[in-house]
Design an enzyme around this catalytic site. Structure first.
Site, PDB file in Angstrom:
ATOM      1  N   ASN A 297       0.797  -0.997  -0.363  1.00 15.99           N
ATOM      2  CA  ASN A 297       0.331  -0.067  -0.251  1.00 15.99           C
ATOM      3  C   ASN A 297       0.986   1.299  -0.029  1.00 15.99           C
ATOM      4  O   ASN A 297       1.360   1.367   0.930  1.00 15.99           O
ATOM      5  CB  ASN A 297      -0.927  -0.004   1.438  1.00 15.99           C
ATOM      6  CG  ASN A 297      -1.809   1.229   1.525  1.00 15.99           C
ATOM      7  OD1 ASN A 297      -1.685   1.949   0.598  1.00 15.99           O
ATOM      8  ND2 ASN A 297      -1.832   0.944   2.924  1.00 15.99           N
TER       9      ASN A 297
ATOM     10  N   LYS B 147       0.624   4.598  -0.410  1.00 10.49           N
ATOM     11  CA  LYS B 147      -0.576   5.133   0.691  1.00 10.49           C
ATOM     12  C   LYS B 147      -0.556   6.780  -0.137  1.00 10.49           C
ATOM     13  O   LYS B 147      -0.433   6.560  -1.651  1.00 10.49           O
ATOM     14  CB  LYS B 147       0.192   5.481   1.460  1.00 10.49           C
ATOM     15  CG  LYS B 147      -0.490   4.515   2.506  1.00 10.49           C
ATOM     16  CD  LYS B 147      -0.124   4.379   4.411  1.00 10.49           C
ATOM     17  CE  LYS B 147       0.539   3.139   5.033  1.00 10.49           C
ATOM     18  NZ  LYS B 147      -0.161   3.342   6.315  1.00 10.49           N
TER      19      LYS B 147
ATOM     20  N   HIS C 105      -9.542   1.018   5.382  1.00 14.24           N
ATOM     21  CA  HIS C 105      -8.153   0.963   6.549  1.00 14.24           C
ATOM     22  C   HIS C 105      -8.690   2.860   6.896  1.00 14.24           C
ATOM     23  O   HIS C 105      -9.262   2.914   7.237  1.00 14.24           O
ATOM     24  CB  HIS C 105      -7.643   1.437   4.602  1.00 14.24           C
ATOM     25  CG  HIS C 105      -6.030   1.556   5.874  1.00 14.24           C
ATOM     26  ND1 HIS C 105      -5.633   2.444   6.097  1.00 14.24           N
ATOM     27  CD2 HIS C 105      -4.597   0.686   5.020  1.00 14.24           C
ATOM     28  CE1 HIS C 105      -3.701   2.984   6.595  1.00 14.24           C
ATOM     29  NE2 HIS C 105      -3.855   1.465   6.313  1.00 14.24           N
TER      30      HIS C 105
ATOM     31  N   GLU D 169      -7.655   4.445   8.099  1.00 15.75           N
ATOM     32  CA  GLU D 169      -7.495   6.170   7.596  1.00 15.75           C
ATOM     33  C   GLU D 169      -8.513   6.151   6.380  1.00 15.75           C
ATOM     34  O   GLU D 169      -8.357   7.600   7.058  1.00 15.75           O
ATOM     35  CB  GLU D 169      -5.273   5.465   6.368  1.00 15.75           C
ATOM     36  CG  GLU D 169      -4.277   5.730   7.844  1.00 15.75           C
ATOM     37  CD  GLU D 169      -2.929   5.407   6.828  1.00 15.75           C
ATOM     38  OE1 GLU D 169      -3.132   5.737   5.543  1.00 15.75           O
ATOM     39  OE2 GLU D 169      -1.789   5.018   7.703  1.00 15.75           O
TER      40      GLU D 169
ATOM     41  N   GLU E 191      -5.265  -5.241  10.692  1.00 19.86           N
ATOM     42  CA  GLU E 191      -4.450  -4.293  11.000  1.00 19.86           C
ATOM     43  C   GLU E 191      -4.435  -3.553  12.740  1.00 19.86           C
ATOM     44  O   GLU E 191      -5.982  -2.813  12.219  1.00 19.86           O
ATOM     45  CB  GLU E 191      -4.784  -3.393   9.705  1.00 19.86           C
ATOM     46  CG  GLU E 191      -4.308  -3.732   8.605  1.00 19.86           C
ATOM     47  CD  GLU E 191      -4.218  -2.884   7.310  1.00 19.86           C
ATOM     48  OE1 GLU E 191      -2.538  -3.155   6.650  1.00 19.86           O
ATOM     49  OE2 GLU E 191      -4.080  -1.874   7.104  1.00 19.86           O
TER      50      GLU E 191
ATOM     51  N   GLY F 270       1.959   2.033  10.745  1.00 17.03           N
ATOM     52  CA  GLY F 270       2.705   3.538   9.874  1.00 17.03           C
ATOM     53  C   GLY F 270       3.572   3.472  11.733  1.00 17.03           C
ATOM     54  O   GLY F 270       3.956   5.037  12.230  1.00 17.03           O
TER      55      GLY F 270
ATOM     56  N   SER G 174       3.235  -2.169  10.628  1.00 11.43           N
ATOM     57  CA  SER G 174       5.064  -1.998  10.173  1.00 11.43           C
ATOM     58  C   SER G 174       5.201  -3.581  10.209  1.00 11.43           C
ATOM     59  O   SER G 174       6.635  -4.039  10.663  1.00 11.43           O
ATOM     60  CB  SER G 174       5.186  -1.540  12.051  1.00 11.43           C
ATOM     61  OG  SER G 174       4.669  -0.496  12.252  1.00 11.43           O
TER      62      SER G 174
HETATM   63  C1  PEP Z   1      -0.928   0.251   5.474  1.00  6.97           C
HETATM   64  O1  PEP Z   1      -0.938   1.004   5.615  1.00  6.97           O
HETATM   65  O2  PEP Z   1      -1.879  -0.885   6.014  1.00  6.97           O
HETATM   66  C2  PEP Z   1       0.635  -0.467   6.449  1.00  6.97           C
HETATM   67  C3  PEP Z   1       0.301  -2.103   7.458  1.00  6.97           C
HETATM   68  O3  PEP Z   1       1.202   0.527   7.383  1.00  6.97           O
HETATM   69  P1  PEP Z   1       2.582  -0.232   8.000  1.00  6.97           P
HETATM   70  O4  PEP Z   1       2.823  -1.440   7.070  1.00  6.97           O
HETATM   71  O5  PEP Z   1       3.442   1.269   7.561  1.00  6.97           O
HETATM   72  O6  PEP Z   1       2.756   0.293   9.196  1.00  6.97           O
END
Ligand code: PEP
Length: 265
Positions: A10, A12, A96, A98, A181, A187, A228
């Protein structure tokens, strides 16, 4: 049942035409693509057309980060599933953290929040629109830190699954992906310990067992872990029996890291 692992990147709201192409080129040079691992790259909408051409000769799938549920019409600024299909998109992230307003990650006022805040109802409409175009949804679910501390992890995830999927039949969900998630791990550099990620992913599989009267569905559905994921922890996570791969944010912006994560699957 042996499920094909899947790793999705992703991106973003990152990268431009030149830097996006350079990343894909570097990744394709480094990665060893295998038939037993599906790879999906989800760039911003602006790069979908260009990446479709660049990924055409590889086995890497093209994914989108969001979709609007109506097919066309007066919805300024939005992109429909039909438009995504027209661009060769095969997968799409929905829900997501976000884009889910309830997590309050967006620094917006009460009056603008409804325009950004995804709800279980809009997520369900998006999934329906994606199915109609044969695009495989990647539904994100996960708890905030406060919810985890309050012992609500399972109830929050069950409510998210129920809210997004209660209108569907088992037969519609055979091409469907869930990404666990935990919001506190996205992040932040703080990965969920592999045993705990496995426990929650197993809970999600169990939810499908209890909800749908079809013994094949929970065995077929792919459940990813996201939060992460990096080269250093991917192998341990992906080796767990109920974790079928990863949804990778930050680390997918580094060709070497992402290629190593794919190799770990
Ligand atoms: C994500 O945006 O779905 C995500 C898991 O981000 P990160 O790997 O940066 O934590």
């Amino acid at each position: 049942m042996q499920r094909t692992k899947l790793v999705a990147g992703n991106w973003k709201m990152n990268l431009l035409q030149s830097t996006g192409s350079a990343l894909v080129e570097a990744f394709l040079q480094k990665v060893e693509l295998r038939q037993d691992v599906d790879v999906v790259v989800c760039p911003p909408f602006t790069l979908l057309g260009r990446l479709r051409d660049e990924l055409r000769r590889s086995h890497v799938h093209l994914g989108a980060q969001d979709v609007f549920w109506a097919e066309d019409g007066a919805f300024t600024g939005n992109i429909s599933a039909r438009m995504l299909a027209d661009l060769g998109v095969s997968h799409c992230i929905v829900g997501h953290s976000e884009t889910r307003g309830r997590f309050g990650k967006l620094d917006t006022s009460e009056t603008t929040l409804p325009y950004f805040g995804e709800t279980n109802e809009t997520i369900s409409l998006k999934i329906q629109a994606l199915f109609y175009q044969s695009i495989e949804p990647i539904l994100c679910v996960g708890e905030t830190l406060a919810e985890r501390k309050a012992g609500q992890t399972e109830s929050v995830i069950a409510a998210q699954l129920e809210g997004a999927l209660s209108g569907f039949d088992a037969a519609e969900l055979f091409f469907f992906i869930v990404a666990y998630e935990p919001v506190w791990a996205i992040g932040t550099g703080e990965t969920c310990p592999a045993d705990e990620a496995e426990r929650v992913c197993s809970f999600i599989r169990e939810w499908f067992k209890n909800k749908f009267n079809d013994p094949d569905l929970p065995e077929q559905i792919r459940i990813l872990y996201g939060g992460s994921v990096k080269a250093a922890n991917a192998k341990e996570l992906f080796n767990k029996p109920n974790i079928d791969g990863g949804l990778v944010g930050g680390a997918s912006l580094d060709a070497t890291e992402f290629a190593t994560i794919v190799a770990s699957a």
